[in-house]
Write a protein that holds these residues in place. Structure first.
Motif, PDB file in Angstrom:
ATOM      1  N   ARG A 152       0.869   5.410  -0.007  1.00 18.62           N
ATOM      2  CA  ARG A 152       1.077   3.983   0.240  1.00 18.62           C
ATOM      3  C   ARG A 152      -0.167   3.279  -0.282  1.00 18.62           C
ATOM      4  O   ARG A 152      -1.278   3.559   0.158  1.00 18.62           O
ATOM      5  CB  ARG A 152       1.279   3.701   1.715  1.00 18.62           C
ATOM      6  N   ILE A 153       0.057   2.411  -1.236  1.00 18.09           N
ATOM      7  CA  ILE A 153      -1.038   1.684  -1.859  1.00 18.09           C
ATOM      8  C   ILE A 153      -0.736   0.204  -1.767  1.00 18.09           C
ATOM      9  O   ILE A 153       0.280  -0.256  -2.297  1.00 18.09           O
ATOM     10  CB  ILE A 153      -1.233   2.124  -3.324  1.00 18.09           C
ATOM     11  N   ARG A 154      -1.605  -0.527  -1.067  1.00 19.04           N
ATOM     12  CA  ARG A 154      -1.436  -1.965  -0.833  1.00 19.04           C
ATOM     13  C   ARG A 154      -0.031  -2.316  -0.370  1.00 19.04           C
ATOM     14  O   ARG A 154       0.582  -3.267  -0.823  1.00 19.04           O
ATOM     15  CB  ARG A 154      -1.810  -2.752  -2.078  1.00 19.04           C
ATOM     16  N   GLY A 155       0.525  -1.478   0.517  1.00 15.75           N
ATOM     17  CA  GLY A 155       1.830  -1.747   1.091  1.00 15.75           C
ATOM     18  C   GLY A 155       3.007  -1.219   0.292  1.00 15.75           C
ATOM     19  O   GLY A 155       4.140  -1.274   0.746  1.00 15.75           O
ATOM     20  N   TYR A 156       2.772  -0.687  -0.887  1.00 17.37           N
ATOM     21  CA  TYR A 156       3.843  -0.129  -1.704  1.00 17.37           C
ATOM     22  C   TYR A 156       3.857   1.387  -1.556  1.00 17.37           C
ATOM     23  O   TYR A 156       2.818   2.026  -1.587  1.00 17.37           O
ATOM     24  CB  TYR A 156       3.638  -0.461  -3.195  1.00 17.37           C
ATOM     25  N   ARG A 157       5.054   1.946  -1.417  1.00 15.63           N
ATOM     26  CA  ARG A 157       5.182   3.408  -1.392  1.00 15.63           C
ATOM     27  C   ARG A 157       5.332   3.859  -2.838  1.00 15.63           C
ATOM     28  O   ARG A 157       6.247   3.471  -3.538  1.00 15.63           O
ATOM     29  CB  ARG A 157       6.387   3.846  -0.564  1.00 15.63           C
ATOM     30  N   ILE A 158       4.399   4.672  -3.294  1.00 15.94           N
ATOM     31  CA  ILE A 158       4.326   5.092  -4.689  1.00 15.94           C
ATOM     32  C   ILE A 158       4.487   6.603  -4.780  1.00 15.94           C
ATOM     33  O   ILE A 158       3.850   7.335  -4.024  1.00 15.94           O
ATOM     34  CB  ILE A 158       2.954   4.719  -5.310  1.00 15.94           C
ATOM     35  N   GLU A 159       5.317   7.057  -5.693  1.00  9.83           N
ATOM     36  CA  GLU A 159       5.405   8.471  -6.015  1.00  9.83           C
ATOM     37  C   GLU A 159       4.700   8.678  -7.346  1.00  9.83           C
ATOM     38  O   GLU A 159       5.084   8.080  -8.346  1.00  9.83           O
ATOM     39  CB  GLU A 159       6.856   8.922  -6.110  1.00  9.83           C
ATOM     40  N   PRO A 160       3.656   9.495  -7.377  1.00 10.35           N
ATOM     41  CA  PRO A 160       2.930   9.693  -8.632  1.00 10.35           C
ATOM     42  C   PRO A 160       3.819  10.077  -9.814  1.00 10.35           C
ATOM     43  O   PRO A 160       3.573   9.670 -10.938  1.00 10.35           O
ATOM     44  CB  PRO A 160       1.927  10.802  -8.298  1.00 10.35           C
ATOM     45  N   GLY A 161       4.880  10.838  -9.569  1.00  5.51           N
ATOM     46  CA  GLY A 161       5.780  11.219 -10.657  1.00  5.51           C
ATOM     47  C   GLY A 161       6.446  10.028 -11.324  1.00  5.51           C
ATOM     48  O   GLY A 161       6.700  10.033 -12.526  1.00  5.51           O
ATOM     49  N   LEU A 195      -2.731  10.928  -9.945  1.00  6.27           N
ATOM     50  CA  LEU A 195      -3.149  11.375  -8.618  1.00  6.27           C
ATOM     51  C   LEU A 195      -3.512  10.166  -7.776  1.00  6.27           C
ATOM     52  O   LEU A 195      -4.057   9.190  -8.282  1.00  6.27           O
ATOM     53  CB  LEU A 195      -4.374  12.280  -8.725  1.00  6.27           C
ATOM     54  N   ALA A 196      -3.225  10.239  -6.495  1.00  9.86           N
ATOM     55  CA  ALA A 196      -3.685   9.209  -5.558  1.00  9.86           C
ATOM     56  C   ALA A 196      -4.979   9.721  -4.950  1.00  9.86           C
ATOM     57  O   ALA A 196      -5.037  10.843  -4.440  1.00  9.86           O
ATOM     58  CB  ALA A 196      -2.641   8.964  -4.484  1.00  9.86           C
ATOM     59  N   ARG A 197      -6.013   8.918  -5.032  1.00  8.66           N
ATOM     60  CA  ARG A 197      -7.335   9.311  -4.517  1.00  8.66           C
ATOM     61  C   ARG A 197      -7.877   8.252  -3.582  1.00  8.66           C
ATOM     62  O   ARG A 197      -7.747   7.060  -3.850  1.00  8.66           O
ATOM     63  CB  ARG A 197      -8.339   9.468  -5.669  1.00  8.66           C
ATOM     64  N   ARG A 198      -8.508   8.696  -2.519  1.00  4.51           N
ATOM     65  CA  ARG A 198      -9.214   7.758  -1.645  1.00  4.51           C
ATOM     66  C   ARG A 198     -10.569   7.503  -2.279  1.00  4.51           C
ATOM     67  O   ARG A 198     -11.329   8.409  -2.569  1.00  4.51           O
ATOM     68  CB  ARG A 198      -9.380   8.323  -0.242  1.00  4.51           C
ATOM     69  N   ARG A 242       1.239  -2.101 -16.786  1.00  2.00           N
ATOM     70  CA  ARG A 242       1.177  -3.521 -16.397  1.00  2.00           C
ATOM     71  C   ARG A 242       2.572  -4.125 -16.255  1.00  2.00           C
ATOM     72  O   ARG A 242       2.810  -4.962 -15.397  1.00  2.00           O
ATOM     73  CB  ARG A 242       0.392  -4.319 -17.432  1.00  2.00           C
ATOM     74  N   ARG A 243       3.506  -3.719 -17.119  1.00  2.00           N
ATOM     75  CA  ARG A 243       4.872  -4.251 -17.063  1.00  2.00           C
ATOM     76  C   ARG A 243       5.627  -3.728 -15.848  1.00  2.00           C
ATOM     77  O   ARG A 243       6.424  -4.441 -15.249  1.00  2.00           O
ATOM     78  CB  ARG A 243       5.654  -3.856 -18.318  1.00  2.00           C
ATOM     79  N   GLU A 244       5.415  -2.464 -15.500  1.00  2.00           N
ATOM     80  CA  GLU A 244       6.255  -1.793 -14.514  1.00  2.00           C
ATOM     81  C   GLU A 244       5.713  -1.724 -13.097  1.00  2.00           C
ATOM     82  O   GLU A 244       6.479  -1.601 -12.156  1.00  2.00           O
ATOM     83  CB  GLU A 244       6.553  -0.364 -14.980  1.00  2.00           C
ATOM     84  N   LEU A 245       4.399  -1.772 -12.944  1.00  2.00           N
ATOM     85  CA  LEU A 245       3.803  -1.588 -11.618  1.00  2.00           C
ATOM     86  C   LEU A 245       3.364  -2.907 -11.010  1.00  2.00           C
ATOM     87  O   LEU A 245       3.005  -3.835 -11.712  1.00  2.00           O
ATOM     88  CB  LEU A 245       2.574  -0.667 -11.727  1.00  2.00           C
ATOM     89  N   PRO A 246       3.387  -2.969  -9.670  1.00  2.00           N
ATOM     90  CA  PRO A 246       2.867  -4.167  -9.010  1.00  2.00           C
ATOM     91  C   PRO A 246       1.358  -4.276  -9.219  1.00  2.00           C
ATOM     92  O   PRO A 246       0.690  -3.276  -9.481  1.00  2.00           O
ATOM     93  CB  PRO A 246       3.206  -3.943  -7.530  1.00  2.00           C
TER      94      PRO A 246
END
Length: 88
Positions: A18-27, A44-47, A83-87
């Motif tokens: 969960r990144i800034r309120g969005y549920r993201i699947e790295p794939g 990869l999601a990294r803290r 940039r086109r596809e992600l929030p």
């Protein structure tokens, strides 16, 4: 093991962040690297040290992108797609 004695292995959970309120699947993000000049990509999601979670992307150009200009074109295409596809 089920009632018939067969071993059952549950599917591995899909890695999600969960990144800034969005549920993201790295794939899903990795799938943005569809430019034919991309050899492979990983996300990869990294803290981060500041405490927030960020997506970190790795892109490897397809074999033959052996000039700095060719590699820069791959990076530009992947960034533009993200940039086109992600929030924001």
């Amino acid at each position: 093991m089920d009632a018939s004695g067969a071993l059952r292995f549950p599917a591995a959970p899909t890695p999600r962040s969960r990144i800034r309120g969005y549920r993201i699947e790295p794939g899903e993000v990795q799938g943005l690297a569809t430019d034919p000049r991309v050899g492979s990509a990983a996300v990869l999601a990294r803290r981060m040290p500041q405490g927030h979670v960020a997506l970190i992307g790795y892109v490897v150009p397809r074999a033959g992108a052996d000039t700095e200009e060719a590699r820069a074109g791959v990076w530009s295409a992947v960034r533009a797609s993200a940039r086109r596809e992600l929030p924001d």
